[in-house]
Write an enzyme that holds these catalytic residues in place. Structure first.
Site, short mmCIF file in Angstrom:
data_model
loop_
_atom_site.label_atom_id
_atom_site.label_comp_id
_atom_site.label_asym_id
_atom_site.label_seq_id
_atom_site.Cartn_x
_atom_site.Cartn_y
_atom_site.Cartn_z
N GLU A 26 -0.47 16.86 -5.37
CA GLU A 26 -1.26 16.38 -6.51
C GLU A 26 -2.73 16.29 -6.11
OE1 GLU A 26 0.77 13.08 -8.35
OE2 GLU A 26 -1.13 12.23 -9.01
N ARG B 10 3.19 -8.55 -0.93
CA ARG B 10 4.32 -9.46 -0.71
C ARG B 10 4.43 -9.87 0.74
NH1 ARG B 10 7.70 -5.32 -3.20
NH2 ARG B 10 7.60 -5.67 -5.45
N ARG C 263 -2.58 -3.55 -9.86
CA ARG C 263 -1.29 -2.97 -10.24
C ARG C 263 -0.28 -3.06 -9.09
NH1 ARG C 263 -0.89 0.84 -14.13
NH2 ARG C 263 0.33 2.26 -12.84
N TYR D 191 -5.29 2.74 -19.48
CA TYR D 191 -4.40 3.07 -18.35
C TYR D 191 -3.06 2.37 -18.62
CZ TYR D 191 -3.34 3.70 -13.28
OH TYR D 191 -2.81 4.04 -12.07
N ARG E 215 -1.21 12.91 -3.16
CA ARG E 215 0.18 12.63 -2.79
C ARG E 215 1.03 13.87 -2.93
NH1 ARG E 215 0.94 8.08 -7.56
NH2 ARG E 215 0.06 9.36 -9.18
N ARG F 78 -9.98 11.19 -15.51
CA ARG F 78 -9.61 11.95 -14.34
C ARG F 78 -8.52 12.91 -14.76
NH1 ARG F 78 -12.82 12.69 -10.49
NH2 ARG F 78 -11.25 12.72 -8.83
N ASP G 81 1.06 1.87 -18.69
CA ASP G 81 2.39 2.20 -18.17
C ASP G 81 3.29 2.56 -19.35
OD1 ASP G 81 1.94 1.83 -15.45
OD2 ASP G 81 2.27 -0.32 -15.58
N1 UDP Z 1 -3.50 2.80 -4.31
C1 UDP Z 1 -4.00 2.92 -3.03
N2 UDP Z 1 -3.23 3.48 -2.07
C2 UDP Z 1 -1.98 3.94 -2.33
C3 UDP Z 1 -1.46 3.81 -3.64
C4 UDP Z 1 -2.26 3.24 -4.61
O1 UDP Z 1 -5.12 2.53 -2.77
O2 UDP Z 1 -1.33 4.44 -1.41
C5 UDP Z 1 -4.39 2.21 -5.34
C6 UDP Z 1 -5.34 3.22 -5.93
O3 UDP Z 1 -6.55 2.56 -6.21
C7 UDP Z 1 -4.66 3.60 -7.21
C8 UDP Z 1 -4.04 2.28 -7.62
O4 UDP Z 1 -3.65 1.69 -6.40
O5 UDP Z 1 -5.56 4.09 -8.16
C9 UDP Z 1 -2.88 2.40 -8.56
O6 UDP Z 1 -1.88 3.16 -7.97
P1 UDP Z 1 -0.59 3.59 -8.76
O7 UDP Z 1 0.35 4.13 -7.77
O8 UDP Z 1 -0.17 2.46 -9.62
O9 UDP Z 1 -1.19 4.75 -9.66
P2 UDP Z 1 -0.44 5.79 -10.60
O10 UDP Z 1 0.96 5.88 -10.09
O11 UDP Z 1 -0.57 5.24 -11.98
O12 UDP Z 1 -1.18 7.03 -10.39
#
Ligand code: UDP
Length: 373
Positions: free
Chosen positions: A306, A176, A172, A354, A280, A249, A356
């Site tokens: 969170e 870059r 996801r 999962y 986060r 989860r 979006d």
């Molecule tokens: N992820 C990570 N570190 C970060 C942010 C994301 O390893 O700082 C990984 C982690 O495995 C997570 C996945 O990327 O489950 C998807 O993150 P995303 O931010 O897309 O998740 P969402 O916002 O859907 O909770």
């Protein structure tokens, strides 16, 4: 003659889009939701003039012009661009993984140097065909970034080691070799001005909605009201968990109103070490006002820490855990669902996906088309 043509169970995005399309096609629609509010997990509510994302941060992003045009019928979007910051034991890194991240991590200056360092670490790890999230992550960005920015965060979020998680989760995130902190590779991105609740309310305009109405508690009565049911709740709950429970989860938020204008200077800061108990912190005002001085006019701020936990019955299900075991169980439930010919199953919980937001909307629009609406 039943009173309604369609009973839509769940006033989240899938339900609201389906209801809108059905009502516009001239059908009589009733939407019910067991929560006291519409919007499902995109629900936002105002606290001290700040729109709080009560069920977790949602940033709308899409490459699908039809979906973008569709949501713009119901809300005006601001020009928020998601650029989370990672905090690893007090070291700050830019996300997604890009030249700013690589420069801070390794001191590399050019894209060539960064690519070379990633390649060196990938080769040292000896991964050729990544079979799980850990191997996928190392092969995308190398061991250092995996250890500092992915491993702890992912294990906290999913409650499982990265070696037991599917690799699609990490795909996801963009990687870059440019200086670009935009988290999403999307043509269109933003947050509805005034919050998501208003957008969903506009979608449901003129449609009867009953809140605090639990379909599964009184299924027979609700079924007798309509010719067709659009069910957006958990698929295993619909069948009374008869084949077993799908794993999710869950997320718990500790939300605080702080007497300061600016807590962390960004909408999202990810705590990527394993020890910090939260994954986060969201500072909601920065979703709304951009990163300029406007936001500082508000003397207060709202933050949400969170915490991720394993779902158990009674909790809110958030993320489906799409490993083989759960996906196979879902397929068995799907077979049962296909036999329910007056019921459409759709959305994150009914499709155990999962999703979006834009993909949910695209799927609801497709579903209404297939239903001849
Ligand atoms: N992820 C990570 N570190 C970060 C942010 C994301 O390893 O700082 C990984 C982690 O495995 C997570 C996945 O990327 O489950 C998807 O993150 P995303 O931010 O897309 O998740 P969402 O916002 O859907 O909770």
């Amino acid at each position: 003659m039943k009173k309604y043509d369609d009973l839509v169970v769940g006033a989240g995005l899938f339900g609201a889009v389906f209801a809108r399309q059905a009502a516009d096609a001239g059908r009589k629609v009733l939407v019910i939701d067991k929560r006291p509010n519409i919007g499902g997990n995109v629900y936002t509510e105002a606290v001290e003039g700040i729109q709080v994302h009560k069920y977790g941060a949602h940033i709308f992003h899409t490459n699908n012009r039809e979906v973008w045009d569709y949501v713009n019928r119901f809300a005006e979007f601001n020009r928020f661009t998601n650029s989370p910051v990672a905090n690893y034991k007090g070291e700050l890194y830019s996300l997604p993984f890009n030249m700013y991240t690589f420069n801070k991590m390794w001191g590399v200056v050019t894209p060539e140097e960064a690519a070379w360092e990633i390649e060196r670490q990938r080769e040292a790890a000896g991964i050729t065909e990544p079979a799980n999230l850990e191997e996928q992550a190392i092969s995308l960005v190398g061991t250092d970034i995996y250890e500092k920015l992915i491993k702890g965060y992912t294990q906290k979020q999913w409650g499982r080691p990265c070696s037991e998680l599917p690799s699609f989760i990490i795909k996801r995130l963009p990687v870059r070799l440019t200086f670009d902190n935009n988290y999403f590779n999307a043509l269109f991105q933003g947050i509805p001005i005034g919050g998501y609740t208003g957008m969903v309310a506009n979608m449901l305009e003129g449609i009867e909605v009953r809140l605090n109405a639990d379909y599964l508690e009184d299924k027979e009565t609700y079924d007798s009201l309509a010719d067709r049911v659009v069910y957006t709740g958990p698929i295993d709950a619909y069948f009374d968990y008869r084949l077993g429970t799908l794993e999710y989860r869950s997320v718990r938020f500790e939300t605080e109103l702080l007497d300061m204008p600016n807590f962390q200077g960004n909408a999202a800061v990810n705590y990527t070490d394993a020890e910090t108990p939260w994954t986060r912190i969201i500072e909601h005002k920065w979703f709304e006002f951009g990163k300029d001085s406007d936001g500082n006019d508000l003397p207060k701020t709202v933050i949400s820490r969170e915490y991720s936990s394993e779902w158990k019955p009674g909790d809110e299900p958030y993320y489906p855990v799409n490993n083989d075991k759960n996906n196979n169980l879902y397929l068995s439930y799907k077979e049962l669902a296909e036999k329910e010919d007056h019921v459409i199953f759709g959305g994150r919980l009914a499709e155990y996906k999962y999703y979006d937001m834009d993909a949910v909307i695209a799927s609801a629009l497709e579903c209404t088309r297939k239903a001849g609406l």
